[in-house]
Scaffold this active site. Structure first.
Site, PDB file in Angstrom:
ATOM      1  N   GLU A 242     -12.024   7.996  12.778  1.00 21.95           N
ATOM      2  CA  GLU A 242     -11.404   6.674  12.722  1.00 21.95           C
ATOM      3  C   GLU A 242     -11.105   6.257  11.292  1.00 21.95           C
ATOM      4  O   GLU A 242     -10.031   5.725  10.996  1.00 21.95           O
ATOM      5  CB  GLU A 242     -12.302   5.629  13.381  1.00 21.95           C
ATOM      6  CG  GLU A 242     -11.681   4.230  13.360  1.00 21.95           C
ATOM      7  CD  GLU A 242     -12.592   3.162  13.923  1.00 21.95           C
ATOM      8  OE1 GLU A 242     -12.673   3.089  15.161  1.00 21.95           O
ATOM      9  OE2 GLU A 242     -13.202   2.420  13.135  1.00 21.95           O
ATOM     10  N   GLN A 279       9.269  -3.052 -19.521  1.00 26.12           N
ATOM     11  CA  GLN A 279       8.255  -2.012 -19.427  1.00 26.12           C
ATOM     12  C   GLN A 279       7.041  -2.472 -18.625  1.00 26.12           C
ATOM     13  O   GLN A 279       6.431  -1.670 -17.893  1.00 26.12           O
ATOM     14  CB  GLN A 279       7.814  -1.585 -20.826  1.00 26.12           C
ATOM     15  CG  GLN A 279       6.939  -0.343 -20.835  1.00 26.12           C
ATOM     16  CD  GLN A 279       6.578   0.076 -22.245  1.00 26.12           C
ATOM     17  OE1 GLN A 279       5.897  -0.655 -22.954  1.00 26.12           O
ATOM     18  NE2 GLN A 279       7.043   1.256 -22.654  1.00 26.12           N
TER      19      GLN A 279
END
Length: 379
Positions: A242, A279
């Protein structure tokens, strides 16, 4: 580890992604109201996603675990409904005790309905008083003649309010958990079963999650999954699957967030320069790409290990921890990239952040994963 996907695998992955994109067009409205999409559930069943690795002779897809993870990542990349994915994964991955520990006769009776989606399954483990210490559960199943009688209450049961088939873990004896816990299949409409309403919450609102109470519920002996006392081992094995499988939804979401951010950063903003010229923005998106690719490698390594027939408790815990926390970091990057627009309801960005936050809790919290990793190292 080798991940050389065949042309057929890649085609199936792409088809799963395309199919997922056709579902949940009304997700924003349903997220606000906490409404489960029954038609999308039926579509998932029809396409085989609710029984991907169930045996073919029992109506499943017959895929191994690694291919199942690959297909479900493709589905999650296209399907922008975290609640629906949680419901589907709780149904499929959460009910692995049947595929891992049920007798052949039990599997013949139960797996076809699971794979076809004609029954909705839930896994009931957590209790209010014990929380993450699952093996300290107080729900009891006492054997009385030709049946067990079940008493107790489980909380945070995914699919619990709507499930008509519930896998319940309960104490059947005193002593060490590895020999005193058992797993039972209970019908949701049985006398003594109370499926409480959905719990309003931060995210994943389109999956019904709530408590389920058991007050003197009579369970036939042949509804004990596997043998009495084997519940703890079934639970541990199921959790390995799971914790890996359920995180495919996070991978798909991270991939989708990355591509939305890239489109946003490249878009013209006359008279200003595009965001990609800054940037600070490009570095954040580089970090998001790193989060996605690192998470994908960790998850697939764990899935590959299970598909080769080996246990993967450490790898599953690392996968759950890495992917869930990376998902939250990725969602925050998306909000920062979109700025104020990322906070607005209806954009999907703020919803992704709310949904990602829930990932730190289900299938074992981040601290529980760290405990598991440390314990497997002997510390």
């Amino acid at each position: 580890m080798q991940l050389d996907w065949s042309a057929a695998d890649r085609s199936a992955h792409a088809a799963a992604r395309s199919f997922g994109a056709t579902l949940a067009p009304d997700i924003e409205a349903r997220d606000r109201t906490g409404t489960f999409d029954h038609s999308a559930w039926a579509a998932l069943a029809e396409r085989g996603f609710l029984g991907s690795f169930a045996p073919e002779n029992l109506g499943g897809g017959g895929h191994d675990f690694l291919r199942t993870v690959y297909l479900h990542e493709g589905l999650a990349r296209g399907l922008d409904d975290a609640g629906l994915l949680l419901a589907a994964h709780a149904h499929l991955f959460g009910c692995l005790p049947i595929l891992l520990g049920a007798t052949p006769a039990q599997q013949e009776r139960w797996v076809p309905g699971l794979a076809a989606g004609t029954h909705t399954y839930a896994l009931a483990i957590t209790e209010a008083a014990t929380g993450s210490d699952a093996f300290a559960m107080t729900t009891r199943a006492e054997r009385q003649g030709d049946r067990y009688v079940l008493h107790g209450e489980k909380v945070w049961v995914s699919n619990g309010p709507v499930a008509d088939r519930i896998l319940v873990f309960a104490r059947t004896a005193e002593g060490a958990p590895m020999s005193s816990l058992s797993c039972f299949l209970v019908h949701g409409d049985q006398d003594g079963v109370t499926r409480h309403p959905d719990v309003p919450r931060l995210g994943m609102r389109t999956c019904a999650v709530g408590p389920v109470s058991f007050d003197g519920v009579e369970v036939p002996l042949d509804h004990c999954v596997g043998r009495e006392g084997a519940g703890a081992q079934l639970f541990l094995s199921a959790m390995e699957h799971e914790r890996i499988g359920i995180m495919t939804a996070a991978l798909g979401s991270m991939d989708r967030l990355l591509h939305r951010c890239l489109r946003h950063a490249r878009a013209p903003r006359e008279p200003r320069a595009p965001l990609r010229s800054h940037q600070a923005v490009t570095h954040r998106l580089a970090a998001l790409r790193m989060e996605l690719e690192t998470s994908r490698l960790v998850l697939y390594q764990a899935a590959w290990r299970i598909s080769t027939g080996r246990r993967a408790p450490t790898e599953a815990a690392i996968s759950k921890l890495q992917v869930s926390e990376a998902h939250l970091r990725a969602a925050l990057i998306a909000i920062r990239t979109f700025g104020g627009a990322g906070l607005v309801e209806g954009t999907g960005i703020e919803r992704a952040y709310r949904d990602a936050t829930c990932g730190l809790m289900y299938s074992g919290t981040s601290d529980i994963q760290r405990n598991t990793i440390a314990g497997m190292m002997g510390i």
